[in-house]
Design an enzyme around this catalytic site. Structure first.
Site, PDB file in Angstrom:
ATOM      1  N   GLN A 131       3.140 -12.379  -2.103  1.00 11.96           N
ATOM      2  CA  GLN A 131       3.570 -11.121  -1.499  1.00 11.96           C
ATOM      3  C   GLN A 131       5.090 -10.994  -1.587  1.00 11.96           C
ATOM      4  OE1 GLN A 131       1.362  -8.848  -0.364  1.00 11.96           O
ATOM      5  NE2 GLN A 131       3.024  -7.401  -0.051  1.00 11.96           N
ATOM      6  N   TRP A 159       6.328   0.996  -1.166  1.00 13.39           N
ATOM      7  CA  TRP A 159       5.273   0.787  -2.171  1.00 13.39           C
ATOM      8  C   TRP A 159       4.642  -0.595  -2.086  1.00 13.39           C
ATOM      9  CZ3 TRP A 159       4.181   5.348  -3.815  1.00 13.39           C
ATOM     10  CH2 TRP A 159       5.196   6.309  -3.847  1.00 13.39           C
ATOM     11  N   ALA A 161       4.242  -3.858   0.597  1.00 10.49           N
ATOM     12  CA  ALA A 161       4.491  -4.299   1.974  1.00 10.49           C
ATOM     13  C   ALA A 161       5.482  -5.457   2.005  1.00 10.49           C
ATOM     14  CB  ALA A 161       3.180  -4.719   2.628  1.00 10.49           C
ATOM     15  N   SER A 166       1.564  -7.562   5.043  1.00 13.00           N
ATOM     16  CA  SER A 166       0.408  -7.132   4.258  1.00 13.00           C
ATOM     17  C   SER A 166      -0.868  -7.775   4.784  1.00 13.00           C
ATOM     18  CB  SER A 166       0.586  -7.519   2.788  1.00 13.00           C
ATOM     19  OG  SER A 166      -0.639  -7.335   2.089  1.00 13.00           O
ATOM     20  N   HIS A 168      -3.338  -8.337   3.135  1.00 15.75           N
ATOM     21  CA  HIS A 168      -3.879  -9.249   2.117  1.00 15.75           C
ATOM     22  C   HIS A 168      -3.484 -10.698   2.395  1.00 15.75           C
ATOM     23  CE1 HIS A 168      -5.858  -6.438  -0.571  1.00 15.75           C
ATOM     24  NE2 HIS A 168      -4.882  -5.593  -0.301  1.00 15.75           N
ATOM     25  N   ASP A 175      -9.490  -5.232  -1.864  1.00 16.62           N
ATOM     26  CA  ASP A 175      -9.407  -3.965  -2.585  1.00 16.62           C
ATOM     27  C   ASP A 175     -10.608  -3.932  -3.519  1.00 16.62           C
ATOM     28  OD1 ASP A 175      -7.008  -3.391  -1.364  1.00 16.62           O
ATOM     29  OD2 ASP A 175      -5.778  -4.042  -3.056  1.00 16.62           O
ATOM     30  N   GLU A 223      -5.526   4.896   1.039  1.00 18.81           N
ATOM     31  CA  GLU A 223      -5.951   3.894   0.050  1.00 18.81           C
ATOM     32  C   GLU A 223      -7.474   3.798   0.058  1.00 18.81           C
ATOM     33  OE1 GLU A 223      -2.099   0.882  -0.095  1.00 18.81           O
ATOM     34  OE2 GLU A 223      -4.081   0.047   0.269  1.00 18.81           O
ATOM     35  N   HIS A 226      -9.106   0.022  -0.066  1.00 20.41           N
ATOM     36  CA  HIS A 226      -8.732  -1.131   0.759  1.00 20.41           C
ATOM     37  C   HIS A 226      -9.661  -1.224   1.975  1.00 20.41           C
ATOM     38  CE1 HIS A 226      -5.533  -3.917   2.502  1.00 20.41           C
ATOM     39  NE2 HIS A 226      -6.265  -3.629   3.569  1.00 20.41           N
TER      40      HIS A 226
HETATM   41 ZN   LIG Z   1      -5.251  -3.564  -0.355  1.00 20.57          ZN
END
Ligand SMILES: [Zn+2]
Length: 252
Positions: A131, A159, A161, A166, A168, A175, A223, A226
């Site tokens: 990340q 755009w 994180a 994030s 993720h 995703d 999104e 996600h």
């Molecule tokens: Zn995502």
């Protein structure tokens, strides 16, 4: 703030009648205005893009339910310092997911495939270093365009994180795109895969995390790919009520 200072500084001067205090008042006002402007120049410019929060970050209590499934991760609530990577399960395509989420994800993917659909997990767990690298790459692209460091970081955060913010990194998000339409854009919502996922994800404990009308609250634009695991109970309430995780948790 500047006005309060001005009033306090000027009040004693009003008792005198020579023109000299007037000059002091004018000088004070000029200095205060100058100070105010100088202060403004250090304040980050407001960000208007929906991908980032528009309001200055205020300290707010992080809702801690004690339930790992309801961990809140967003621009205002980064992962806690020293967040330990969850135990991970490797998916067939090489992606990883929190092992506690894996059974539900597998069931959801199987059910979609039984409907003749071809969902594809294109992103899932992301280590902190990855990340950070993604974010830094975006920052460098803005630096190369001539932005200063602070401005480049603000632009990049719209755009990608910032590290620690994030979902993720939590291992609780995936995703998912349609195999025949893999672009991460708004048209993704019209694919049969997304239509099915949006209608059925809650049955498996997942929510569409960033709906189109909740950007102000989530800090992330629409999104339609996600999905976030929160457990069935929370997922069904969130999806049925059309709210986002921040609203469900009463987070500011
Ligand atoms: Zn995502």
């Amino acid at each position: 703030m500047a006005y309060t200072g001005f009033t306090a500084a000027s009040r004693p001067q009003k008792k005198k009648r020579s023109p000299f205090p007037v000059l002091i008042i004018l000088l004070s006002a000029t200095l205060l205005a100058g100070g105010f402007l100088a202060g403004r120049s250090w304040t980050p410019a407001p960000v208007s893009n929906v991908h980032a929060f528009t309001a200055p970050v205020q300290a707010s209590a992080k809702p801690d339910t004690g339930d790992w499934k309801l961990l809140l991760v967003n621009g205002r609530h980064p992962l806690p310092d020293g967040f330990a990577e969850p135990e991970l399960t490797k998916l067939r395509n090489g992606q990883h997911i929190d092992s506690r989420v894996y059974p539900a994800l597998q069931k959801m993917m199987d059910a979609a495939r039984e409907e003749g659909l071809k969902p594809l997990i294109c992103s899932s767990f992301r280590p902190a270093e990855k990340q950070a690298a993604l974010y830094e790459k975006k920052v460098r692209s803005y630096l190369a365009e001539g932005y200063g460091r602070q401005a480049a970081e603000e632009q990049a955060a719209q755009w990608v994180a910032r590290p620690g913010t994030s979902e993720h990194q939590s291992g609780l998000a995936v995703d998912i795109v349609a195999e025949d339409y893999q672009l991460l854009d708004e048209a993704q919502q019209h694919t049969a895969v997304q239509k099915w996922l949006m209608a059925h994800c809650a049955e498996y404990g997942f929510i569409l995390r960033y709906p189109t009308d909740k950007s102000e609250l989530t800090g992330v634009g629409f999104e339609p790919w996600h999905y976030r695991f929160v457990g069935r109970e929370a997922a069904q309430e969130i999806m049925e009520k059309g709210i986002c995780l921040e609203e469900y948790l009463g987070a500011s």
